[in-house]
Design a protein around this motif. Sequence first.
Motif, mmCIF file in Angstrom:
data_model
loop_
_atom_site.group_PDB
_atom_site.id
_atom_site.type_symbol
_atom_site.label_atom_id
_atom_site.label_comp_id
_atom_site.label_asym_id
_atom_site.label_seq_id
_atom_site.Cartn_x
_atom_site.Cartn_y
_atom_site.Cartn_z
ATOM 1 N N SER A 180 0.825 -1.206 0.000
ATOM 2 C CA SER A 180 0.000 0.000 0.000
ATOM 3 C C SER A 180 0.864 1.263 0.000
ATOM 4 N N ARG A 181 1.858 1.282 0.849
ATOM 5 C CA ARG A 181 2.714 2.475 0.953
ATOM 6 C C ARG A 181 3.613 2.643 -0.261
ATOM 7 N N ALA A 199 1.956 4.930 -2.600
ATOM 8 C CA ALA A 199 1.696 6.300 -2.125
ATOM 9 C C ALA A 199 2.685 7.277 -2.756
ATOM 10 N N ASP A 200 2.494 8.542 -2.482
ATOM 11 C CA ASP A 200 3.391 9.600 -2.946
ATOM 12 C C ASP A 200 4.710 9.535 -2.183
ATOM 13 N N SER A 255 5.269 11.591 0.955
ATOM 14 C CA SER A 255 4.603 11.246 2.209
ATOM 15 C C SER A 255 4.867 9.814 2.654
ATOM 16 N N SER A 256 5.614 9.057 1.855
ATOM 17 C CA SER A 256 5.832 7.648 2.177
ATOM 18 C C SER A 256 7.319 7.310 2.118
ATOM 19 N N TYR A 257 7.870 6.958 3.276
ATOM 20 C CA TYR A 257 9.264 6.504 3.329
ATOM 21 C C TYR A 257 9.440 5.259 2.474
ATOM 22 N N THR A 258 8.458 4.368 2.515
ATOM 23 C CA THR A 258 8.528 3.143 1.734
ATOM 24 C C THR A 258 8.674 3.467 0.255
ATOM 25 N N ARG A 259 7.835 4.342 -0.253
ATOM 26 C CA ARG A 259 7.884 4.721 -1.678
ATOM 27 C C ARG A 259 9.209 5.377 -2.018
ATOM 28 N N SER A 260 9.677 6.281 -1.163
ATOM 29 C CA SER A 260 10.938 6.962 -1.461
ATOM 30 C C SER A 260 12.106 5.974 -1.467
ATOM 31 N N TYR A 276 10.832 -5.180 8.275
ATOM 32 C CA TYR A 276 10.269 -4.141 7.404
ATOM 33 C C TYR A 276 11.134 -3.961 6.154
#
Length: 107
Positions: free
Chosen positions: A16-17, A20-21, A24-29, A70
């Motif tokens: 899900s993350r 995301a943008d 706003s998302s550490y996972t995405r970055s 994680y």
Amino acid sequence: MTTPFTLNDLAAIVESRAAADAGSSYTRSLIEAGPARVAKKLGEEGVEAALAVACGAKVELVSEAADVLYHLMVALKVRDVSIAEVMAELERRTAQSGLAEKAARKS
């Protein structure tokens, strides 16, 4: 009574993350930074967990283990490996003892 949190739950959150943008998302970055960056973070967290095993308090190990899990989920995501694939491999490996499996490899 609540249901226990599982690795499947964590995988779903990472999925899900990841969508995301990045702002706003550490996972995405982290995913956008690429596999090498994800691997570096996983390695760092693994070392921190190992140090917590060697000389840390229980609470430190719990925290570092959570970080490892994680970052492992993010690594699996970035390489398109599902938690189901990992669990199937674990199931296959646990069908016999590690010692028996190693002995079978020698022959």
